[in-house]
Design a protein around this motif. Sequence first.
Motif, PDB file in Angstrom:
ATOM      1  N   TYR A 169       0.827  -1.217   0.000  1.00 43.01           N
ATOM      2  CA  TYR A 169       0.000   0.000   0.000  1.00 43.01           C
ATOM      3  C   TYR A 169       0.860   1.264   0.000  1.00 43.01           C
ATOM      4  CZ  TYR A 169      -4.104   2.883   1.171  1.00 43.01           C
ATOM      5  OH  TYR A 169      -5.114   3.821   1.159  1.00 43.01           O
ATOM      6  N   PRO A 170       1.784   1.424   0.955  1.00 44.09           N
ATOM      7  CA  PRO A 170       2.619   2.638   0.924  1.00 44.09           C
ATOM      8  C   PRO A 170       3.619   2.661  -0.221  1.00 44.09           C
ATOM      9  CG  PRO A 170       3.280   1.207   2.739  1.00 44.09           C
ATOM     10  CD  PRO A 170       2.011   0.644   2.188  1.00 44.09           C
ATOM     11  N   MET A 171       4.110   1.501  -0.635  1.00 44.61           N
ATOM     12  CA  MET A 171       5.059   1.476  -1.758  1.00 44.61           C
ATOM     13  C   MET A 171       4.401   2.010  -3.024  1.00 44.61           C
ATOM     14  SD  MET A 171       6.741  -2.271  -0.922  1.00 44.61           S
ATOM     15  CE  MET A 171       7.841  -2.412  -2.330  1.00 44.61           C
ATOM     16  N   ALA A 172       3.178   1.549  -3.288  1.00 41.12           N
ATOM     17  CA  ALA A 172       2.442   2.053  -4.445  1.00 41.12           C
ATOM     18  C   ALA A 172       2.152   3.538  -4.292  1.00 41.12           C
ATOM     19  CB  ALA A 172       1.142   1.272  -4.612  1.00 41.12           C
ATOM     20  N   GLY A 173       1.921   3.967  -3.061  1.00 44.34           N
ATOM     21  CA  GLY A 173       1.664   5.378  -2.813  1.00 44.34           C
ATOM     22  C   GLY A 173       2.848   6.260  -3.167  1.00 44.34           C
ATOM     23  N   HIS A 174       4.041   5.790  -2.872  1.00 41.15           N
ATOM     24  CA  HIS A 174       5.247   6.562  -3.218  1.00 41.15           C
ATOM     25  C   HIS A 174       5.408   6.677  -4.732  1.00 41.15           C
ATOM     26  CE1 HIS A 174       6.891   7.253   0.756  1.00 41.15           C
ATOM     27  NE2 HIS A 174       6.749   5.971   1.054  1.00 41.15           N
ATOM     28  N   LEU A 175       5.046   5.623  -5.454  1.00 40.60           N
ATOM     29  CA  LEU A 175       5.122   5.683  -6.918  1.00 40.60           C
ATOM     30  C   LEU A 175       4.194   6.760  -7.455  1.00 40.60           C
ATOM     31  CD1 LEU A 175       5.104   1.852  -7.713  1.00 40.60           C
ATOM     32  CD2 LEU A 175       7.048   3.400  -7.937  1.00 40.60           C
ATOM     33  N   ALA A 176       2.970   6.804  -6.917  1.00 38.92           N
ATOM     34  CA  ALA A 176       2.011   7.810  -7.357  1.00 38.92           C
ATOM     35  C   ALA A 176       2.465   9.211  -6.970  1.00 38.92           C
ATOM     36  CB  ALA A 176       0.636   7.519  -6.755  1.00 38.92           C
ATOM     37  N   ALA A 177       3.020   9.346  -5.773  1.00 33.07           N
ATOM     38  CA  ALA A 177       3.469  10.656  -5.297  1.00 33.07           C
ATOM     39  C   ALA A 177       4.592  11.226  -6.154  1.00 33.07           C
ATOM     40  CB  ALA A 177       3.923  10.555  -3.837  1.00 33.07           C
ATOM     41  N   GLY A 186       4.761  10.882  -9.322  1.00 32.02           N
ATOM     42  CA  GLY A 186       4.231  11.228 -10.628  1.00 32.02           C
ATOM     43  C   GLY A 186       4.018  10.094 -11.598  1.00 32.02           C
ATOM     44  N   HIS A 187       4.255   8.848 -11.160  1.00 36.76           N
ATOM     45  CA  HIS A 187       4.035   7.709 -12.059  1.00 36.76           C
ATOM     46  C   HIS A 187       2.543   7.423 -12.201  1.00 36.76           C
ATOM     47  CE1 HIS A 187       8.284   6.834 -12.379  1.00 36.76           C
ATOM     48  NE2 HIS A 187       8.384   6.893 -11.063  1.00 36.76           N
ATOM     49  N   ASP A 188       2.167   6.891 -13.336  1.00 39.96           N
ATOM     50  CA  ASP A 188       0.782   6.512 -13.629  1.00 39.96           C
ATOM     51  C   ASP A 188       0.569   5.111 -13.069  1.00 39.96           C
ATOM     52  OD1 ASP A 188      -1.682   5.912 -14.640  1.00 39.96           O
ATOM     53  OD2 ASP A 188      -1.136   6.136 -16.749  1.00 39.96           O
ATOM     54  N   VAL A 189      -0.124   5.004 -11.939  1.00 38.98           N
ATOM     55  CA  VAL A 189      -0.200   3.751 -11.192  1.00 38.98           C
ATOM     56  C   VAL A 189      -1.608   3.150 -11.231  1.00 38.98           C
ATOM     57  CG1 VAL A 189       0.242   2.612  -8.982  1.00 38.98           C
ATOM     58  CG2 VAL A 189       1.550   4.660  -9.610  1.00 38.98           C
ATOM     59  N   SER A 246     -11.960  -3.355  -1.269  1.00 41.79           N
ATOM     60  CA  SER A 246     -12.093  -2.152  -0.444  1.00 41.79           C
ATOM     61  C   SER A 246     -10.753  -1.467  -0.224  1.00 41.79           C
ATOM     62  CB  SER A 246     -12.732  -2.502   0.905  1.00 41.79           C
ATOM     63  OG  SER A 246     -11.939  -3.441   1.614  1.00 41.79           O
ATOM     64  N   LYS A 247      -9.698  -2.256  -0.091  1.00 45.13           N
ATOM     65  CA  LYS A 247      -8.376  -1.668   0.124  1.00 45.13           C
ATOM     66  C   LYS A 247      -7.895  -0.957  -1.139  1.00 45.13           C
ATOM     67  CE  LYS A 247      -5.647  -3.506   3.042  1.00 45.13           C
ATOM     68  NZ  LYS A 247      -4.699  -4.364   3.796  1.00 45.13           N
ATOM     69  N   ALA A 248      -8.169  -1.537  -2.303  1.00 47.36           N
ATOM     70  CA  ALA A 248      -7.804  -0.889  -3.560  1.00 47.36           C
ATOM     71  C   ALA A 248      -8.579   0.414  -3.733  1.00 47.36           C
ATOM     72  CB  ALA A 248      -8.063  -1.826  -4.734  1.00 47.36           C
ATOM     73  N   GLU A 249      -9.861   0.393  -3.365  1.00 46.77           N
ATOM     74  CA  GLU A 249     -10.670   1.599  -3.467  1.00 46.77           C
ATOM     75  C   GLU A 249     -10.159   2.685  -2.531  1.00 46.77           C
ATOM     76  OE1 GLU A 249     -14.503   0.017  -2.614  1.00 46.77           O
ATOM     77  OE2 GLU A 249     -14.917  -0.576  -4.701  1.00 46.77           O
ATOM     78  N   ALA A 250      -9.739   2.299  -1.332  1.00 47.72           N
ATOM     79  CA  ALA A 250      -9.189   3.268  -0.381  1.00 47.72           C
ATOM     80  C   ALA A 250      -7.902   3.863  -0.916  1.00 47.72           C
ATOM     81  CB  ALA A 250      -8.951   2.600   0.972  1.00 47.72           C
ATOM     82  N   TRP A 251      -7.083   3.018  -1.550  1.00 49.43           N
ATOM     83  CA  TRP A 251      -5.815   3.514  -2.110  1.00 49.43           C
ATOM     84  C   TRP A 251      -6.084   4.531  -3.215  1.00 49.43           C
ATOM     85  CZ3 TRP A 251      -3.227   4.189  -6.588  1.00 49.43           C
ATOM     86  CH2 TRP A 251      -1.849   4.466  -6.499  1.00 49.43           C
ATOM     87  N   VAL A 252      -7.010   4.230  -4.105  1.00 47.18           N
ATOM     88  CA  VAL A 252      -7.331   5.149  -5.208  1.00 47.18           C
ATOM     89  C   VAL A 252      -7.862   6.473  -4.661  1.00 47.18           C
ATOM     90  CG1 VAL A 252      -8.888   5.537  -7.157  1.00 47.18           C
ATOM     91  CG2 VAL A 252      -7.722   3.336  -6.909  1.00 47.18           C
ATOM     92  N   LYS A 253      -8.672   6.409  -3.635  1.00 45.30           N
ATOM     93  CA  LYS A 253      -9.201   7.633  -3.029  1.00 45.30           C
ATOM     94  C   LYS A 253      -8.084   8.482  -2.450  1.00 45.30           C
ATOM     95  CE  LYS A 253     -12.642   9.244   0.320  1.00 45.30           C
ATOM     96  NZ  LYS A 253     -13.678   8.820   1.314  1.00 45.30           N
ATOM     97  N   LYS A 304      -5.268   8.908  -6.002  1.00 48.25           N
ATOM     98  CA  LYS A 304      -5.745   9.342  -7.324  1.00 48.25           C
ATOM     99  C   LYS A 304      -5.246   8.470  -8.475  1.00 48.25           C
ATOM    100  CE  LYS A 304      -7.193  12.765  -4.864  1.00 48.25           C
ATOM    101  NZ  LYS A 304      -8.564  12.730  -4.290  1.00 48.25           N
ATOM    102  N   GLY A 305      -4.955   7.209  -8.213  1.00 49.83           N
ATOM    103  CA  GLY A 305      -4.544   6.313  -9.285  1.00 49.83           C
ATOM    104  C   GLY A 305      -5.749   5.588  -9.865  1.00 49.83           C
ATOM    105  N   ASN A 306      -5.515   4.388 -10.384  1.00 50.73           N
ATOM    106  CA  ASN A 306      -6.581   3.597 -11.006  1.00 50.73           C
ATOM    107  C   ASN A 306      -6.662   2.229 -10.345  1.00 50.73           C
ATOM    108  OD1 ASN A 306      -7.027   5.526 -13.333  1.00 50.73           O
ATOM    109  ND2 ASN A 306      -4.875   5.003 -13.659  1.00 50.73           N
TER     110      ASN A 306
END
Length: 289
Positions: free
Chosen positions: A14-22, A24-27, A35-42, A45-47
Amino acid sequence: MAKVAFVGLGVMGYPMAGHLAAKGHDVTVYNRSTSKAEAWVKAHKGNKANTPRSAAEGAEIVFCCVGNDDDLRSVVLGENGIFAGMTPGAVLVDHTTASADVARELDGIAREQGLHFIDAPVSGGQAGAENGVLTVMCGGEQTSFDRIKPVADCFSRAVTLMGPVGSGQLTKMVNQIAIAGLVQGLSEAMNFGQKANLDMAKVIDVISKGAAGSWQMENRGSTMCEGKFDFGFAVDWMRKDLGICFEEAQRNGARLPVTHLIDQFYAQVQGRGGKRWDTSSLVHLLQND
């Protein structure tokens, strides 16, 4: 910036993917628990994808972090697996702590499909993932490593190619064997100091600056003395990792007498209800004998 996917949004992913998005990568993310994927997208702002396959479609690099060998096969192989969605030339980077055998197995399948594979287990725990300072141990080809390193740097302080596929997992085994011994030694030291009625805050402050100092002492010494274990790297996970070490040691002939003993101590911690306690809970056996 790269188009990437991240499969597995546990305490590490979860946080590793967050750093990628932060950065500027398209994640695009996938997690078995929607539910966890939905929380991450919220939050980032990824997909969100509905299958590992759809997450991997169009991605230059797919990152994966799941539980064990079987979990890894379940998200990588099959008609809805990661490989089915990847474009030839893309790279799968697996951060799961798994066996070197499954790494070589998946690498062979990837090659047949024109894909690339890197085994890349991490060290640093949940805090390291959240703070973006993980140590990543990689096995694979230099050209693939050179492609993924600048992206993996987003959540790491060190990303190192250790050798061919499987080398990352073997290095992680070395890491876990070393940690097991360190934690047991630290447990005995902390318990001894308490029995001697020393001011353990002062003890830790002094000896952590000398030859006895370690990450475990600085980050777990005080909580061990306080009997706090409801955080960190779970005993269940450590025993899973040590089991992988023992299987590999049977093949390569390495003797692990102390590690086997400590694994038995961890089994006792599990018996006390500490399956999800931090690995530093070895001291609980000494404090409550």
